[in-house]
Design an enzyme around this catalytic site. Structure first.
Site, PDB file in Angstrom:
ATOM      1  N   GLY A 136     -22.126  15.349 -15.060  1.00  0.00           N
ATOM      2  CA  GLY A 136     -23.450  14.709 -15.081  1.00  0.00           C
ATOM      3  C   GLY A 136     -24.413  15.422 -14.149  1.00  0.00           C
ATOM      4  O   GLY A 136     -25.548  15.764 -14.536  1.00  0.00           O
TER       5      GLY A 136
ATOM      6  N   THR B  40     -15.036  16.857  -9.124  1.00  0.00           N
ATOM      7  CA  THR B  40     -14.607  15.595  -9.722  1.00  0.00           C
ATOM      8  C   THR B  40     -13.109  15.426  -9.523  1.00  0.00           C
ATOM      9  O   THR B  40     -12.360  16.391  -9.656  1.00  0.00           O
ATOM     10  CB  THR B  40     -14.907  15.508 -11.236  1.00  0.00           C
ATOM     11  OG1 THR B  40     -14.077  14.496 -11.811  1.00  0.00           O
ATOM     12  CG2 THR B  40     -14.645  16.787 -11.979  1.00  0.00           C
ATOM     13  N   ILE B  41     -12.703  14.210  -9.215  1.00  0.00           N
ATOM     14  CA  ILE B  41     -11.254  13.973  -9.120  1.00  0.00           C
ATOM     15  C   ILE B  41     -10.625  14.012 -10.509  1.00  0.00           C
ATOM     16  O   ILE B  41      -9.437  14.178 -10.644  1.00  0.00           O
ATOM     17  CB  ILE B  41     -10.911  12.630  -8.428  1.00  0.00           C
ATOM     18  CG1 ILE B  41     -11.388  11.434  -9.262  1.00  0.00           C
ATOM     19  CG2 ILE B  41     -11.467  12.577  -7.023  1.00  0.00           C
ATOM     20  CD1 ILE B  41     -10.698  10.128  -8.875  1.00  0.00           C
ATOM     21  N   ASP B  42     -11.459  13.848 -11.554  1.00  0.00           N
ATOM     22  CA  ASP B  42     -10.916  13.751 -12.924  1.00  0.00           C
ATOM     23  C   ASP B  42     -10.463  15.104 -13.475  1.00  0.00           C
ATOM     24  O   ASP B  42      -9.754  15.149 -14.475  1.00  0.00           O
ATOM     25  CB  ASP B  42     -11.987  13.193 -13.878  1.00  0.00           C
ATOM     26  CG  ASP B  42     -12.508  11.840 -13.445  1.00  0.00           C
ATOM     27  OD1 ASP B  42     -11.780  11.127 -12.736  1.00  0.00           O
ATOM     28  OD2 ASP B  42     -13.645  11.496 -13.820  1.00  0.00           O
TER      29      ASP B  42
ATOM     30  N   ARG C  10      11.765  -4.936 -13.129  1.00  0.00           N
ATOM     31  CA  ARG C  10      10.452  -5.167 -13.741  1.00  0.00           C
ATOM     32  C   ARG C  10       9.876  -3.906 -14.381  1.00  0.00           C
ATOM     33  O   ARG C  10      10.259  -2.784 -14.019  1.00  0.00           O
ATOM     34  CB  ARG C  10       9.448  -5.606 -12.678  1.00  0.00           C
ATOM     35  CG  ARG C  10       9.564  -7.041 -12.293  1.00  0.00           C
ATOM     36  CD  ARG C  10       8.603  -7.336 -11.142  1.00  0.00           C
ATOM     37  NE  ARG C  10       8.587  -8.764 -10.872  1.00  0.00           N
ATOM     38  CZ  ARG C  10       8.150  -9.306  -9.743  1.00  0.00           C
ATOM     39  NH1 ARG C  10       7.696  -8.540  -8.772  1.00  0.00           N
ATOM     40  NH2 ARG C  10       8.146 -10.603  -9.582  1.00  0.00           N
TER      41      ARG C  10
ATOM     42  N   ARG D 181       4.309  -6.317 -14.448  1.00  0.00           N
ATOM     43  CA  ARG D 181       3.166  -6.429 -13.530  1.00  0.00           C
ATOM     44  C   ARG D 181       2.256  -5.224 -13.744  1.00  0.00           C
ATOM     45  O   ARG D 181       2.700  -4.168 -14.210  1.00  0.00           O
ATOM     46  CB  ARG D 181       3.639  -6.418 -12.071  1.00  0.00           C
ATOM     47  CG  ARG D 181       4.507  -7.593 -11.689  1.00  0.00           C
ATOM     48  CD  ARG D 181       3.674  -8.858 -11.529  1.00  0.00           C
ATOM     49  NE  ARG D 181       4.460  -9.967 -11.016  1.00  0.00           N
ATOM     50  CZ  ARG D 181       5.055 -10.891 -11.765  1.00  0.00           C
ATOM     51  NH1 ARG D 181       4.977 -10.822 -13.087  1.00  0.00           N
ATOM     52  NH2 ARG D 181       5.723 -11.884 -11.203  1.00  0.00           N
TER      53      ARG D 181
END
Ligand code: F6P
Length: 359
Positions: A116, A137-139, A174, A277
């Site tokens: 951006g 960016t961390i992405d 779990r 969870r």
């Protein structure tokens, strides 16, 4: 020579190391350096423009965040302005920004940001501003660079969380579904999930089938492994579906992606009967100290950005093409959004070591 530095978009660990390297490299050339606060807000009279000295950047390389602050709702071409009736209207303030930069005697700008912010930098450059970009960016979703700084730190934060979840999931038999950031990409989920030996990794580049996810969990159960760890990228979606989004964004801000872990956990519990969870790792991935890898990359980017300014490489950004830092045209980089290749060896290795992508 008087340059200005700005950080825009979501923060990423390593921003301060870029700023430090750029400031010191510029000062050592005899240049002056200004810091534009909060994206470009400082050049729009909405925040300050400060002088950056050696003292301003002393002891900051290891710190998360950005000493210049940042925003992801300050696009000067679509600046949100509140109307009398309380609604917001987007206006173009780019001329005002340019004029203010001229008044301050700014010769060139180093703009540090994600896709951006790079798009904004490109438009300002097309209007005549002398701009060099630094991808952040961390992405890890900026094309042309092997990686962006901040990504490694985010992966390590997610990895530590996966390690912690393993022990509690196993103790309780779990399933735990952990959502990580990434917007439309699955780099953080894939890298942390493989390194952390998750059982299922769900990413936007490979739409999932919840039945397949549950088959994997049931197969583990039959093999005596009664717990499972599912790592899901916030932008992941089922076959024929779309990414989940979160509530209202602030004016001028992009749509917020996320919330998928909770619905996946409910479906898994319903289908498999296993106690499940979920958690969203969220902004923990953006905070804290950058890793050594990110600090080094950020420092290299900061130094290279100043060299690019010295060479007049306007409209270009620094990029890592290992082992070198190169300069790429921002216009070219933005043509192709970076997405994970489902045939990449990292995906292949994950599959070959038994990880399911729910496909
Ligand atoms: O682009 C970086 C990022 O952290 C994305 O992974 C995430 O979707 C988004 O920013 C979150 O933005 P905000 O800080 O506005 O919640």
């Amino acid at each position: 020579m008087r340059i200005a530095i700005s950080t825009g978009g979501g923060d990423a660990p390593g921003l301060n190391a870029v700023i430090r390297a750029a400031v010191l490299s510029a000062l050592n050339r005899g240049w002056e350096v200004l810091g534009v606060k909060r994206g470009f807000a400082g050049l729009l009279g909405e925040d300050e423009v400060v002088i950056l000295t050696r003292d301003s950047v002393r002891g900051i390389a290891h710190l998360g965040g950005t000493i210049l602050r940042t925003t992801n709702r300050g696009n000067p071409f679509h600046y949100p302005r509140k109307q009398e009736d309380g609604t917001y209207k987007e206006i173009d303030r780019s001329d005002e920004l340019q004029e203010n930069a001229r008044q301050l005697g700014i010769d060139a700008v180093i703009s540090i940001g994600g896709d951006g912010s790079l798009a904004i930098a490109l438009r300002l450059c097309q209007k005549g501003m002398k701009i060099v970009g630094v991808p952040k960016t961390i992405d890890n979703d900026v094309s042309g660079t092997v990686t962006t700084f901040g990504f490694d730190t985010a992966v390590n934060t997610a990895l530590e969380a996966i390690d912690r979840l393993h022990t509690t999931a196993e103790s309780h038999d779990r399933v735990i579904v952990m959502e990580v950031m990434g917007r439309d990409t699955g780099f953080i989920a894939l890298h942390s999930g493989l390194a952390g030996t998750a059982d299922v990794i769900l990413i936007p580049e490979i739409p999932y089938d919840i039945g397949k996810v549950c088959e994997k969990i049931a197969a583990r159960d039959r093999a005596g492994r009664q717990f499972s760890i599912v790592v899901v990228a916030e932008g992941a979606f089922p076959h024929g579906g779309h990414a989940s989004t979160l509530g209202e964004s602030m004016p001028g801000q992009a749509k917020r992606v996320g919330g998928v872990a909770d619905s996946i956990a409910r479906e898994i519990q319903q289908i498999t009967g296993k106690e499940t969870r979920s958690l969203v790792l969220g902004h923990l991935q953006r905070g804290g100290m950058p890793t050594g890898y990110d600090r080094l990359l950020a420092t290299r980017f900061g130094g290279a950005a100043v060299r690019a300014v010295a060479e007049g490489q306007w409209g270009h950004m620094v990029a890592l093409q290992s082992p070198h830092i190169v300069m790429l045209s921002i216009a070219e980089v933005l043509k192709v959004p970076k997405r994970l290749d489902p045939n990449h060896d990292v995906v292949q290795t994950a599959r070959e070591t038994g990880i399911s992508f729910g496909d």
